[in-house]
Design a protein around this motif. Structure first.
Motif, PDB file in Angstrom:
ATOM      1  N   THR A 116       0.822  -1.224   0.000  1.00 39.48           N
ATOM      2  CA  THR A 116       0.000   0.000   0.000  1.00 39.48           C
ATOM      3  C   THR A 116       0.855   1.274   0.000  1.00 39.48           C
ATOM      4  N   LEU A 117       1.794   1.332  -0.928  1.00 41.73           N
ATOM      5  CA  LEU A 117       2.583   2.549  -1.097  1.00 41.73           C
ATOM      6  C   LEU A 117       1.781   3.552  -1.918  1.00 41.73           C
ATOM      7  N   PHE A 118       1.872   4.823  -1.569  1.00 45.76           N
ATOM      8  CA  PHE A 118       1.187   5.853  -2.341  1.00 45.76           C
ATOM      9  C   PHE A 118       1.961   6.105  -3.633  1.00 45.76           C
ATOM     10  N   PRO A 119       1.316   5.946  -4.797  1.00 46.42           N
ATOM     11  CA  PRO A 119       2.042   6.010  -6.070  1.00 46.42           C
ATOM     12  C   PRO A 119       2.606   7.395  -6.371  1.00 46.42           C
ATOM     13  N   TRP A 120       2.070   8.440  -5.746  1.00 47.29           N
ATOM     14  CA  TRP A 120       2.558   9.800  -6.017  1.00 47.29           C
ATOM     15  C   TRP A 120       3.668  10.234  -5.057  1.00 47.29           C
ATOM     16  N   ARG A 121       4.104   9.305  -4.204  1.00 47.93           N
ATOM     17  CA  ARG A 121       5.197   9.609  -3.273  1.00 47.93           C
ATOM     18  C   ARG A 121       6.372   8.681  -3.562  1.00 47.93           C
ATOM     19  N   SER A 122       7.575   9.209  -3.534  1.00 51.64           N
ATOM     20  CA  SER A 122       8.768   8.397  -3.715  1.00 51.64           C
ATOM     21  C   SER A 122       8.926   7.434  -2.543  1.00 51.64           C
ATOM     22  N   VAL A 123       9.886   6.516  -2.656  1.00 55.54           N
ATOM     23  CA  VAL A 123      10.166   5.606  -1.545  1.00 55.54           C
ATOM     24  C   VAL A 123      10.452   6.404  -0.277  1.00 55.54           C
ATOM     25  N   ARG A 124      11.321   7.410  -0.381  1.00 61.24           N
ATOM     26  CA  ARG A 124      11.671   8.206   0.791  1.00 61.24           C
ATOM     27  C   ARG A 124      10.429   8.850   1.414  1.00 61.24           C
ATOM     28  N   LYS A 125       9.560   9.405   0.572  1.00 61.93           N
ATOM     29  CA  LYS A 125       8.383  10.086   1.096  1.00 61.93           C
ATOM     30  C   LYS A 125       7.337   9.099   1.612  1.00 61.93           C
ATOM     31  N   ASN A 126       7.280   7.887   1.040  1.00 62.15           N
ATOM     32  CA  ASN A 126       6.409   6.863   1.603  1.00 62.15           C
ATOM     33  C   ASN A 126       6.890   6.436   2.983  1.00 62.15           C
ATOM     34  N   LEU A 170       9.465  -0.212  -8.637  1.00 63.87           N
ATOM     35  CA  LEU A 170       9.973  -1.206  -7.694  1.00 63.87           C
ATOM     36  C   LEU A 170       9.450  -2.602  -8.031  1.00 63.87           C
ATOM     37  N   SER A 171      10.270  -3.609  -7.750  1.00 61.20           N
ATOM     38  CA  SER A 171       9.790  -4.991  -7.793  1.00 61.20           C
ATOM     39  C   SER A 171       8.909  -5.243  -6.575  1.00 61.20           C
ATOM     40  N   GLN A 201       7.863  -4.325  -0.722  1.00 63.96           N
ATOM     41  CA  GLN A 201       7.689  -4.813   0.643  1.00 63.96           C
ATOM     42  C   GLN A 201       8.796  -4.288   1.558  1.00 63.96           C
ATOM     43  N   ARG A 202      10.006  -4.133   1.026  1.00 64.97           N
ATOM     44  CA  ARG A 202      11.086  -3.533   1.816  1.00 64.97           C
ATOM     45  C   ARG A 202      10.738  -2.085   2.178  1.00 64.97           C
ATOM     46  N   ALA A 203      10.167  -1.369   1.223  1.00 63.36           N
ATOM     47  CA  ALA A 203       9.764   0.014   1.497  1.00 63.36           C
ATOM     48  C   ALA A 203       8.675   0.058   2.570  1.00 63.36           C
TER      49      ALA A 203
END
Length: 253
Positions: free
Chosen positions: A91-101, A137-138, A143-145
């Motif tokens: 459930t990562l937000f697609p409009w936020r980078s990994v850092r911002k997620n 991302l794979s 999942q790591r994020a």
């Protein structure tokens, strides 16, 4: 960055269920369980038996019909930042980078800690992808994020609801190793649901075997294995067979 005090959790005489149209659906039947600070406890049981419901109750996302849940002796009545849930979907937000997620919770609270964000991204091995977008991302990276987002504020209890269930087998093995490593390094308490008996044996210090719905505890198994475990360890193989028998499965194959 190491959490100096893991959280203890107690389920005391918990019963729970749902009302579906004109009928009552009991899900949990008189479950009592103590999770000691620093333990890695895994819940195993048939699909639909109430494992994820127990996790939602532990997180304070729902309140039990009967009984009480205590976190370090304090009654659980709502979610809290020291009890963090990691779900099956990242459930990562697609409009936020990994850092911002990863920083999402800190942004909401207004207490961003860039050093903690960077360190947690490094811990999960995503330094080179900190500015990547979720679609780049794979599955394993996503999942790591999600794991980094769960760990960045140093929770005292990490609640894991089948977080590796949708990964391919090789990525799943890698993530199991990563979760075990981070649990040792961060010294948090972990409560996890999985359908994979071997995964439970690789990660857990104790396994709780649950019945079909309405669920109750069938047995508890202390996993007396070294921290760095080998899947071909004869003791692990024997424990796996024992657990499958307790869950009603034929092991003669």
């Amino acid at each position: 960055m190491v959490n100096s005090k893991a959280l203890g959790l107690e389920f005391r005489d918990i019963s729970h269920g749902y009302t579906l149209r004109d009928r009552d659906l009991p899900v949990i039947d008189d479950v009592s369980l103590r999770v000691e600070p620093g333990e890695f406890v895994v819940l195993l049981g048939p699909s639909g038996c109430g494992k994820s419901t127990l996790l939602r109750l532990a997180a304070g996302l729902e309140l039990p019909r009967d009984g009480h849940i205590y976190a370090d002796g304090h009654l659980v009545t709502a979610p809290a930042p020291d009890r963090v849930v990691m779900f099956q979907d990242p459930t990562l937000f697609p409009w936020r980078s990994v850092r911002k997620n990863v920083a999402l919770g800190q942004d909401i609270s207004g207490k961003r800690d860039p050093a903690a964000i960077n360190e947690t991204i490094r811990l999960v091995g995503l330094e080179e992808f900190a500015d990547a977008w979720p679609h780049q991302l794979s599955g394993g990276m996503a999942q790591r994020a999600a794991l980094a987002r769960a760990l960045v504020n140093k929770p005292r209890l990490l609640i894991l609801d089948e977080p590796l269930g949708k990964l391919d087998s090789l990525t799943r093995l890698t993530m199991q190793t990563e979760i075990a490593r981070l649990w040792r390094e961060r010294a948090f308490t972990a409560l996890m649901v999985t359908h994979d008996v071997e995964e439970a044996l690789v990660l857990a210090t104790r396994i709780i075997v649950l019945s079909a719905r309405p669920t109750h505890i069938l047995s508890e198994i202390t996993v007396d294995l070294p921290e760095h475990r080998h899947r071909d360890d004869p003791h692990l193989v024997n424990l796996r067979r024992d657990i499958l028998v307790r869950m009603g499965h034929d092991t003669n194959w």
